[in-house]
Design a protein around this motif. Structure first.
Motif, mmCIF file in Angstrom:
data_model
loop_
_atom_site.group_PDB
_atom_site.id
_atom_site.type_symbol
_atom_site.label_atom_id
_atom_site.label_comp_id
_atom_site.label_asym_id
_atom_site.label_seq_id
_atom_site.Cartn_x
_atom_site.Cartn_y
_atom_site.Cartn_z
ATOM 1 N N LYS A 20 -3.691 -4.193 -11.852
ATOM 2 C CA LYS A 20 -3.249 -4.463 -10.486
ATOM 3 C C LYS A 20 -4.373 -4.071 -9.544
ATOM 4 N N LEU A 21 -4.613 -4.894 -8.590
ATOM 5 C CA LEU A 21 -5.698 -4.621 -7.640
ATOM 6 C C LEU A 21 -5.120 -4.625 -6.237
ATOM 7 N N PRO A 22 -4.622 -3.476 -5.727
ATOM 8 C CA PRO A 22 -4.193 -3.431 -4.328
ATOM 9 C C PRO A 22 -5.423 -3.296 -3.437
ATOM 10 N N SER A 23 -5.534 -4.137 -2.503
ATOM 11 C CA SER A 23 -6.711 -4.144 -1.639
ATOM 12 C C SER A 23 -6.274 -3.910 -0.208
ATOM 13 N N TYR A 24 -6.811 -2.895 0.418
ATOM 14 C CA TYR A 24 -6.454 -2.566 1.800
ATOM 15 C C TYR A 24 -7.088 -3.602 2.727
ATOM 16 N N ALA A 25 -6.272 -4.324 3.481
ATOM 17 C CA ALA A 25 -6.775 -5.405 4.321
ATOM 18 C C ALA A 25 -7.128 -4.951 5.714
ATOM 19 N N GLY A 26 -6.598 -3.834 6.199
ATOM 20 C CA GLY A 26 -6.930 -3.365 7.545
ATOM 21 C C GLY A 26 -5.757 -2.636 8.152
ATOM 22 N N GLU A 27 -6.023 -1.850 9.192
ATOM 23 C CA GLU A 27 -4.944 -1.105 9.821
ATOM 24 C C GLU A 27 -4.201 -1.992 10.803
ATOM 25 N N VAL A 28 -2.998 -1.518 11.192
ATOM 26 C CA VAL A 28 -2.195 -2.244 12.166
ATOM 27 C C VAL A 28 -2.853 -2.105 13.532
ATOM 28 N N LYS A 29 -3.148 -3.217 14.149
ATOM 29 C CA LYS A 29 -3.862 -3.205 15.408
ATOM 30 C C LYS A 29 -2.957 -3.543 16.576
ATOM 31 N N ALA A 30 -1.796 -4.135 16.295
ATOM 32 C CA ALA A 30 -0.928 -4.519 17.407
ATOM 33 C C ALA A 30 0.481 -4.684 16.879
ATOM 34 N N ILE A 31 1.425 -4.696 17.763
ATOM 35 C CA ILE A 31 2.817 -4.973 17.447
ATOM 36 C C ILE A 31 3.198 -6.255 18.166
ATOM 37 N N LYS A 32 3.733 -7.241 17.438
ATOM 38 C CA LYS A 32 4.172 -8.487 18.046
ATOM 39 C C LYS A 32 5.700 -8.455 18.087
ATOM 40 N N ILE A 33 6.276 -8.553 19.260
ATOM 41 C CA ILE A 33 7.719 -8.457 19.466
ATOM 42 C C ILE A 33 8.238 -9.830 19.826
ATOM 43 N N SER A 34 9.123 -10.397 19.001
ATOM 44 C CA SER A 34 9.750 -11.681 19.297
ATOM 45 C C SER A 34 11.203 -11.419 19.699
ATOM 46 N N ALA A 69 4.976 -2.181 -12.713
ATOM 47 C CA ALA A 69 4.173 -1.038 -12.300
ATOM 48 C C ALA A 69 4.657 -0.584 -10.945
ATOM 49 N N VAL A 70 4.326 0.673 -10.598
ATOM 50 C CA VAL A 70 4.584 1.234 -9.275
ATOM 51 C C VAL A 70 3.228 1.406 -8.593
ATOM 52 N N VAL A 71 3.105 0.800 -7.433
ATOM 53 C CA VAL A 71 1.824 0.811 -6.722
ATOM 54 C C VAL A 71 1.942 1.733 -5.520
ATOM 55 N N PRO A 72 1.141 2.803 -5.431
ATOM 56 C CA PRO A 72 1.182 3.672 -4.251
ATOM 57 C C PRO A 72 0.471 2.986 -3.080
ATOM 58 N N LEU A 73 1.055 3.153 -1.897
ATOM 59 C CA LEU A 73 0.451 2.624 -0.670
ATOM 60 C C LEU A 73 0.219 3.799 0.257
ATOM 61 N N PRO A 74 -0.831 4.579 0.051
ATOM 62 C CA PRO A 74 -0.972 5.863 0.745
ATOM 63 C C PRO A 74 -1.301 5.729 2.225
ATOM 64 N N ASP A 75 -1.949 4.687 2.608
ATOM 65 C CA ASP A 75 -2.428 4.572 3.995
ATOM 66 C C ASP A 75 -1.669 3.480 4.711
ATOM 67 N N ALA A 76 -1.548 3.646 6.003
ATOM 68 C CA ALA A 76 -0.909 2.598 6.803
ATOM 69 C C ALA A 76 -1.828 1.394 6.885
ATOM 70 N N GLY A 77 -1.242 0.221 6.847
ATOM 71 C CA GLY A 77 -2.050 -0.992 6.921
ATOM 72 C C GLY A 77 -1.417 -2.102 6.118
ATOM 73 N N VAL A 78 -2.196 -3.102 5.881
ATOM 74 C CA VAL A 78 -1.727 -4.246 5.106
ATOM 75 C C VAL A 78 -2.478 -4.274 3.784
ATOM 76 N N TYR A 79 -1.777 -4.375 2.635
ATOM 77 C CA TYR A 79 -2.387 -4.384 1.328
ATOM 78 C C TYR A 79 -2.281 -5.788 0.733
ATOM 79 N N ILE A 80 -3.343 -6.190 0.067
ATOM 80 C CA ILE A 80 -3.348 -7.450 -0.679
ATOM 81 C C ILE A 80 -3.334 -7.086 -2.156
ATOM 82 N N ILE A 81 -2.339 -7.591 -2.896
ATOM 83 C CA ILE A 81 -2.150 -7.173 -4.288
ATOM 84 C C ILE A 81 -2.174 -8.411 -5.176
ATOM 85 N N GLU A 82 -2.918 -8.312 -6.293
ATOM 86 C CA GLU A 82 -2.929 -9.379 -7.278
ATOM 87 C C GLU A 82 -2.870 -8.749 -8.663
ATOM 88 N N VAL A 83 -2.382 -9.498 -9.693
ATOM 89 C CA VAL A 83 -2.205 -9.003 -11.058
ATOM 90 C C VAL A 83 -2.893 -9.960 -12.010
#
Length: 1093
Positions: free
Chosen positions: A909-923, A991-1005
């Motif tokens: 499994k390759l969880p890849s951190y894509a970046g932190e949350v930069k904004a909140i979009k409210i609909s 598998a159980v994938v830890p997501l330790p940091d806030a942000g968006v993760y990209i995961i592939e198997v």
């Protein structure tokens, strides 16, 4: 006129049509008639005749009806002309008589003539003979001859081999048709052999041979006799022309391009041991008539005499006849014709027409044509003479033209006003009728009338004469000296009659100045009665005499001024190399133009194939003064090709160089430059490799250049020398089996050429070659790494002679031959290498050997290994996940490998951190006036929260006046940060994938086996929020639940810096399902935006 040509028409032609061409130029367009044998052809008399633009066409021509002499007659209203006479003849070849020919019986040794008796033919034919059967042709030699005049076959002395059947073959030269005669048998009599007898000439040329100049003459002579006679030729009282050729064993004398000098008496002589015989005939060379002087079209006044003369050359001398309008011109009292001269006295209108002069001899006729026009008209004047005004300066000559056209020539009379002009010393009527007045004055002003008159009428012209004061001119300055780059103004002033306009023209060296094409150097400034010539930034080419011309309608005056321009010198004259040595060249040149500033010095330059362009050379004397015309270039390199040029300098500057001298080579000398960078090189065992930097050709100093390589073992006396004859050589290899590896040597390299030995380089110490490795690598192992990689490792015995520079690994597939093996090299002391790019699931064989500069060592024993199977090609699918805080539970369907793929050993499994949350979009959506509305708000916090959890003052949350029942709005944000991805391996499809940091993760198997990693699954994107985020809430007090919101985190990497959030209408065409709301406070939307901002 374009006259017709002779035609030979083949009777068997597919054309079935003859065209005799004739074209004449005239206005009106001529019409045409044709004559045959002097009689005009009636085109209506035979349906086969037609006329197309002067060309006479005969369809289905017949020899009986149509052969003969033809002429074309072209006529229009001005007269007729007759073309030259041409012949139409027909080409044909009949058949031999079918009558059997009698046998010819002769004794052996006797001569014989076999008659051809050709069939009817036209024109010439070519004869040959067939022996026994076609195509065995009789070969002509000194004993056998075929006459092209008679067609007969002559055998001077018959032999037994001549017995057989002979057939005459004739070929038409136009149609190429060929026919064969009946055979003529030749037999030998049995009553003995013919004895020897003197020559008897059976074939000879005529007593008189006539030939046209420029053609080829062939004269035949052949004799019978025993022994076979020899034929010789001579010219009585002369020599056989050198251009002549003897053909067919001297039986034919051929004279090409015969000339008048070739005429004379020629003798043919036949001779053998029994006697001789001869024949003489005369060659006469004739020429066709050729024009020397032709007629020209002529116009005469009525009553004038005509004299025409035509001259032609030819042999025999041509005679002359005259035609008028195609008919013979008859003698009359007014008409004389003597030896090509036609004279008609007192011509009249009846004499007008087309005349032709014919020059002819027995070999041909030529025609010359001309038109005679008789003029008869009343006087007339050209339009430009009818009325004109003549303005002349005082005291000048004036000529008033009076040239009326008329026939006969009009008589001229002049009047001034009403009075006849009287001739005196100043006033005269010229022979052409013009009036001349000398030293004109005011009294000569007035109106002049010229009258022309003849028997057919009269005409007048008028000219008005006005006399003005002469124009004068002043041009300043008259003579000026300038330096290149300076400017000057020339002033041209005109003093003229005020009633006349003036025009100014400027010239330089007699040529008009083109102000637009002179690059802005010249400008003309016009004033009332003067003009200035401005010359800016003057150049050498602008020096010379400047002219100013003032033009009025009465006169034209001019003056000149001279400008001298000082500038840099011109190029010196041709440079001549007077003397050359090995290092010097004595040169001379002609002085350069000083351009009005004395030359102070000359500079001598040289160029060779080795120099970068032209270079100044040292000279003797060191300084070449301006009055010198020779100098010596010194310190040149021997045996180098040089060109020289000279540059002159004066106080103004340096001029252009001279034209280069011819290329010349300095003399040879002993070389003076030793090789550099002498060093050693790698080699094989027992070799001493000596290298150096070759001496440039520029310093080789002569032919036969080479190197002397001297060397000796270190610490010994006496040098061993070897010659290297190549001038391009840079290496020498000395081999001695007794030399141990790494033996030190003292080495030096010298030079030589044909003039002697040059210097040696500095002595350096180099060692002999160490030798190639002697031991093979040991403990070679090959281990499969992946589907395309194998690790090869080995050990090397350090005590082996020949230190390795690296190792060469050879590998091949199991089914391949050894010579197909590929190789890879390592450098240094590496003891392993991973071979890549191999085929999967394939057995390979490997060897390893050491190498260095001396060569390769022995290979190791061969080892083998196979690459692994390919990884699974199927990607994990049907991914399922559940997020629980900072962990993600992930599952998928197991991967089943194919038969040729490696078994699945697990999953990555390759969880890849894509970046932190930069904004909140409210609909959110709401109802206004019973209409569903929607909007989206993007909120970007500009600063992180403080340590106490409070907001920065730049982001202010303001309470709105909404009702108290409003829903909760949650806003997430955190300080910007970074995180790296990691790989998780498992043997189960979950598998159980830890997501330790806030942000968006990209995961592939992906599955993996012994062959490596398989194909990746589709990616999933999972947002994660950590405890570091600050959660803030505020309740909007609304009277009714009128607002529904959806909060979404928006990730950007790297983030831009957008403005603060703005409210924008959302797409309301398909609103999200929300509870139906009755109404919304009209200020709610604005309140919400104020709340956010």
């Amino acid at each position: 006129m374009q006259e017709p040509d002779d035609i030979i028409f083949p009777t068997d032609s597919d054309e079935k049509k003859v065209a005799l061409n004739c074209e004449a130029r005239g206005n009106p367009i001529p019409n045409y008639r044709w004559l045959r044998n002097g009689t005009e052809i009636d085109l209506e008399s035979d349906y086969r005749y037609s006329l197309i633009d002067g060309a006479f066409i005969i369809s289905n021509p017949s020899e009986a009806k149509d052969s003969g002499h033809y002429q074309c007659l072209a006529a229009n209203t001005f007269g007729s002309i007759l073309s030259r006479e041409v012949i139409l003849q027909f080409a044909y070849l009949g058949n031999f008589s079918g009558r059997t020919r009698s046998a010819v019986s002769v004794r052996e040794g006797q001569g014989v003539v076999l008659l051809c008796s050709p069939p009817p033919h036209s024109p010439e034919i070519i004869y040959s003979w067939v022996f026994n059967e076609f195509p065995s042709f009789v070969a002509e030699d000194s004993r056998r001859f075929i006459s092209q005049e008679t067609g007969n076959l002559y055998i001077s002395k018959v032999q037994a081999s001549d017995v057989g059947s002979y057939i005459c073959l004739v070929k038409n030269t136009v149609t190429n048709a060929r026919v064969l005669s009946p055979p003529t048998p030749l037999t030998l009599r049995n009553d003995g052999v013919m004895g020897e007898y003197e020559p008897k000439i059976e074939v000879h040329f005529p007593f008189t041979v006539t030939a046209a100049k420029g053609t080829t003459v062939k004269m035949e002579c052949f004799a019978l006799g025993n022994p076979v006679p020899t034929i010789t030729w001579m010219k009585i009282n002369g020599y056989i022309p050198s251009k002549s050729r003897l053909r067919k064993s001297q039986a034919v004398l051929e004279i090409p391009n015969v000339q008048l000098d070739d005429a004379g008496i020629y003798e043919c002589r036949a001779e053998n041991s029994r006697g001789k015989n001869s024949f003489r005939g005369q060659l006469q060379v004739y020429t066709y008539p050729h024009w020397v002087e032709k007629l020209n079209d002529t116009q005469l006044d009525s009553g004038s005499p005509l004299r025409w003369e035509c001259k032609a050359t030819g042999k025999p001398r041509p005679t002359y006849r005259w035609l008028k309008n195609g008919l013979p011109l008859l003698l009359q009292s007014r008409i004389e014709m003597v030896n090509g001269v036609l004279m008609i006295h007192n011509v009249n209108q009846s004499d007008a027409g087309m005349y032709q002069c014919l020059a002819e001899n027995k070999y041909g006729t030529i025609y010359a044509s001309a038109e005679l026009k008789i003029l008869a008209s009343a006087p007339t004047f050209a339009l430009n003479q009818l009325k004109k005004t003549i303005i002349i300066p005082k005291d000048q000559e004036v000529i008033i033209e009076c040239k009326p056209q008329g026939s006969p020539k009009p008589t001229i009379s002049w009047k001034k006003g009403d009075k006849a002009v009287r001739e005196n010393k100043r006033i005269a009527i010229l022979p052409d009728g013009s009036l001349r007045i000398l030293n004109a004055s005011k009294s000569d002003e007035g109106k002049y009338i010229c009258r022309g008159e003849n028997v057919f009428g009269s005409a007048e012209i008028t000219a008005t004469v006005s006399v003005k004061e002469p124009t004068r001119i002043e041009l300043t300055p008259k003579r000026t000296e300038l330096t290149v780059g300076e400017s000057i103004v020339l002033n041209c002033k005109a003093i003229h009659d005020p009633s006349l306009d003036v025009t100014f023209y400027w010239t330089l060296k007699g040529q008009p100045i083109d102000f637009e094409k002179e690059g802005g150097h010249f400008e003309s400034i016009r004033q009332a009665s003067s003009a200035d010539l401005m010359i800016r930034n003057i150049l050498l080419m602008h020096a010379g005499r400047y002219g100013c011309r003032v033009q009025t309608t009465a006169d034209s005056v001019s003056d000149e001024a001279e400008l001298l321009v000082r500038g840099p010198p011109g190029p010196p004259g041709i440079v001549i190399v007077e003397e050359i040595t090995e290092s010097t060249a004595t040169l001379s040149w002609s002085p350069a133009s000083d351009n009005h500033s004395p030359i102070s010095s000359y500079n001598l330059q040289a160029r060779s194939p080795f120099s970068l362009g032209w270079q100044t050379v040292k000279t003797v004397p060191e300084i070449i003064t301006g009055d010198m015309e020779s100098a010596m270039a010194v310190e040149l390199n021997p045996w180098v090709e040089y060109e020289f040029r000279v540059v002159a300098t004066n106080p103004i500057g340096t001029g252009d160089p001279s034209t280069p001298s011819r290329m010349i080579r300095t003399n040879e000398a002993v070389p003076k430059t030793a090789p550099t960078n002498v060093s050693g090189r790698s080699g094989r065992r027992h070799e001493l490799v000596i290298a150096w930097e070759p001496v440039s050709e520029e310093f080789q100093n002569g032919e036969g250049f080479g190197y002397i390589v001297a060397f000796r073992p270190n610490g010994t006396r006496g040098w061993k020398e070897k010659m290297v004859t190549s001038s391009d050589a840079s290496k020498f290899i000395y081999r001695d089996e007794s030399v141990p590896p790494l033996t030190p040597f003292e080495v030096k390299v010298g030079v030589y050429n044909n003039k002697g030995d040059g210097p040696f380089s500095q002595i350096v110490v180099i060692c002999s070659a160490e030798g190639e490795p002697t031991a093979a690598p040991t403990d070679v192992k090959a281990t499969s790494v992946s589907v395309s990689e194998i690790l090869v490792a080995w050990k090397h015995i350090k005590e082996s002679l020949g230190r390795p520079q690296g190792f060469e690994i050879g590998y091949r597939k199991d089914m391949e031959q050894e010579d197909a093996a590929e190789t890879v090299k390592t450098r240094g002391n590496e003891s392993s290498i991973i071979l890549t790019g191999l085929e999967g699931n394939t057995l390979y064989h490997f060897t390893v050997r050491a190498y260095n500069g001396a060569g390769y060592g022995p290979p190791s024993s061969e080892v083998s290994a196979a690459t692994k199977k390919s990884p699974p090609s199927q990607a994990p699918n049907n991914l399922r996940w559940e997020q629980q805080g900072s962990q993600l539970s992930l599952g998928w369907d197991p991967v089943r490998p194919l038969a040729n793929e490696s078994e699945v050993m697990g999953y990555k499994k390759l969880p890849s951190y894509a970046g932190e949350v930069k904004a909140i979009k409210i609909s959110f959506s709401y109802t206004r006036h019973r209409k569903r509305m929607g909007s989206t708000i993007s909120l970007i916090p500009p600063h992180p929260p403080t340590a106490t959890g409070t907001l920065d003052s730049s982001l202010t949350i303001v309470k709105s006046n909404c009702p108290q029942d409003a829903q909760l709005v949650t806003v997430f944000y955190r300080q910007e940060g970074h995180s790296n991805g990691q790989v998780i391996e498992t043997q189960k499809p979950q598998a159980v994938v830890p997501l330790p940091d806030a942000g968006v993760y990209i995961i592939e198997v992906r599955a993996y086996g012994e062959g490596g990693d398989g194909t990746a699954s589709s990616q999933i994107r999972v947002p994660s929020y950590s405890d570091q985020w600050v959660q803030m809430a505020h309740v909007l007090p609304l009277t009714k639940p009128v607002l529904t919101t959806r909060v979404q985190a928006v990730q950007t990497s790297p983030p831009p810096k957008p403005p603060l959030a703005k409210l924008s209408p959302a797409d309301t065409s398909s609103p999200k399902p929300t509870p139906e709301l009755d109404r919304m406070d009209t200020n709610a939307l604005d309140q919400l935006q104020n709340y956010i901002l």
